[in-house]
Design a protein around this motif. Structure first.
Motif, PDB file in Angstrom:
ATOM      1  N   ASN A 168      -1.506   0.900  -4.985  1.00 37.40           N
ATOM      2  CA  ASN A 168      -0.189   1.494  -5.157  1.00 37.40           C
ATOM      3  C   ASN A 168      -0.150   2.964  -4.781  1.00 37.40           C
ATOM      4  O   ASN A 168       0.855   3.632  -4.987  1.00 37.40           O
ATOM      5  CB  ASN A 168       0.277   1.303  -6.603  1.00 37.40           C
ATOM      6  N   THR A 234      -2.888  -9.279  -1.077  1.00 38.73           N
ATOM      7  CA  THR A 234      -2.567  -9.854  -2.384  1.00 38.73           C
ATOM      8  C   THR A 234      -1.712 -11.112  -2.232  1.00 38.73           C
ATOM      9  O   THR A 234      -1.989 -12.157  -2.831  1.00 38.73           O
ATOM     10  CB  THR A 234      -1.833  -8.817  -3.253  1.00 38.73           C
ATOM     11  N   THR A 267       1.119 -10.018  -9.659  1.00 42.48           N
ATOM     12  CA  THR A 267       0.746  -8.630  -9.918  1.00 42.48           C
ATOM     13  C   THR A 267      -0.120  -8.497 -11.165  1.00 42.48           C
ATOM     14  O   THR A 267      -1.048  -7.683 -11.202  1.00 42.48           O
ATOM     15  CB  THR A 267       2.008  -7.767 -10.033  1.00 42.48           C
ATOM     16  N   THR A 273       1.267  -5.229  -5.659  1.00 40.39           N
ATOM     17  CA  THR A 273       2.685  -5.489  -5.889  1.00 40.39           C
ATOM     18  C   THR A 273       3.349  -6.127  -4.677  1.00 40.39           C
ATOM     19  O   THR A 273       2.818  -6.104  -3.569  1.00 40.39           O
ATOM     20  CB  THR A 273       3.431  -4.197  -6.239  1.00 40.39           C
ATOM     21  N   THR A 290       7.929  -6.542  -7.876  1.00 42.75           N
ATOM     22  CA  THR A 290       7.138  -5.793  -8.842  1.00 42.75           C
ATOM     23  C   THR A 290       6.821  -4.395  -8.339  1.00 42.75           C
ATOM     24  O   THR A 290       6.234  -3.592  -9.061  1.00 42.75           O
ATOM     25  CB  THR A 290       5.825  -6.529  -9.153  1.00 42.75           C
ATOM     26  N   SER A 291       7.181  -4.099  -7.108  1.00 41.26           N
ATOM     27  CA  SER A 291       7.012  -2.764  -6.544  1.00 41.26           C
ATOM     28  C   SER A 291       8.067  -1.818  -7.118  1.00 41.26           C
ATOM     29  O   SER A 291       8.981  -2.240  -7.837  1.00 41.26           O
ATOM     30  CB  SER A 291       7.157  -2.828  -5.021  1.00 41.26           C
TER      31      SER A 291
END
Length: 318
Positions: A168, A234, A267, A273, A290-291
């Motif tokens: 992130n 991811t 996540t 994310t 989820t970001s």
């Protein structure tokens, strides 16, 4: 069935100064794509046109706005799929093409294959009369600056491309991520299209989730369609698009609930994310990320609905 077009313009730590460009680009993409739906066109035509619009806009990380790999080169991925017969076309490591999504559709329609990459994809595009741009034609100033900042942080030991603890930590000039579109037409046919330039500073030859069916893109008229965005490694490991559809199919939850539950689970388990947009076979919509932010929008019942921050929705009448 009422036609619906739903798009996203990338999930990530999008900076404040890039928000207006993304929202304007989302609205233009929707207007460009929905014209095909309202005039009786197919969902496949609509998602291709919506993504094609974003590939021309440097507010998005695809086509002209693509980020650079570690060598300063644009390498792009794209995929498109229709849900009636489960036909699909995917391309990866594509260089010097303004519209990877259009090349992906040609792979679906003009070959016996689903997936072509690298030099072979470029030769195929040339054989289909796509214009091959000069080397560097897709490189923007923002992309150059982002790569410089990435390298500076890497030299200081502040950035490792694939370390889960660093996922992130984004460069100051976040250029956004993958773009995508999902549509259902008047005949109930679902289609999905997704396109990306990847992540800044990626190794040459790196492939993310976008061109992989079930990860970045999937469409099935019997269940629904999903396009994803976010950290590719991811999303690929979690098989995000397919998991959302399986939740709808087997847990009998709504498109919104499935999209939210699976993005959160991804996540929580893998740290990275991302987000997704979904339309189920009944025309119900799911949007979640989820970001920090994800640009999204849809047109339904002559209303344009869009947003980029959590809990934020804007509506315009067409």
């Amino acid at each position: 069935m009422k036609p619906i077009l739903l798009v996203h313009g990338g999930a990530g730590d999008i900076s404040d100064d890039r928000v207006p460009g993304k929202l304007n680009g989302i609205k233009k993409s929707l207007r460009d794509g929905v014209q095909l739906l309202v005039n009786g066109g197919s969902s496949l035509d609509a998602v291709e046109e919506a993504v094609r619009s974003m590939e021309l806009d440097d507010s998005f990380n695809c086509g002209y706005g693509s980020v650079l790999n570690i060598n300063g080169i644009v390498e792009m991925d794209a995929s498109i799929m229709e849900g009636k017969n489960l036909n699909a076309g995917c391309v990866t490591l594509l260089q010097n093409m303004a519209h990877p999504i259009c090349v992906a559709r040609k792979v679906m329609e003009k070959t016996n294959h689903n997936f072509i990459g690298g030099e072979g994809a470029l030769k195929f595009a040339h054989s289909q009369n796509f214009e091959v741009l000069t080397q560097g034609a897709l490189v923007t100033e923002n992309a150059k600056i982002a790569l410089e900042e990435f390298k500076e942080r890497q030299n200081k030991g502040l950035d490792t491309l694939f370390s889960s603890t660093e996922l992130n930590k984004k460069q100051k000039r976040d250029l956004g991520e993958t773009v995508g579109a999902v549509a259902i037409d008047g005949n109930g046919n679902i289609a999905v299209a997704t396109s990306t330039g990847g992540i800044t500073g990626k190794l040459s030859g790196r492939i993310g989730d976008t061109p992989i069916l079930g990860c970045g893109t999937y469409a099935d008229n019997k269940i629904g369609g999903v396009s994803t965005t976010g950290h590719g490694e991811t999303i690929m490991r979690f098989n995000l698009a397919q998991r959302i559809l399986q939740n709808i199919n087997h847990k009998h939850v709504s498109a919104q609930q499935a999209t939210e539950d699976v993005c959160k689970e991804m996540t929580q388990r893998l740290i990275g994310t991302g987000g997704a947009i979904t339309i189920d076979k009944e025309g119900n919509i799911g949007i979640y990320f989820t970001s920090k932010r994800m640009a999204w929008g849809y047109i339904k019942d002559n209303q344009l609905v869009y947003g980029i921050n959590k809990g934020e929705t804007f509506t315009e009448n067409l």
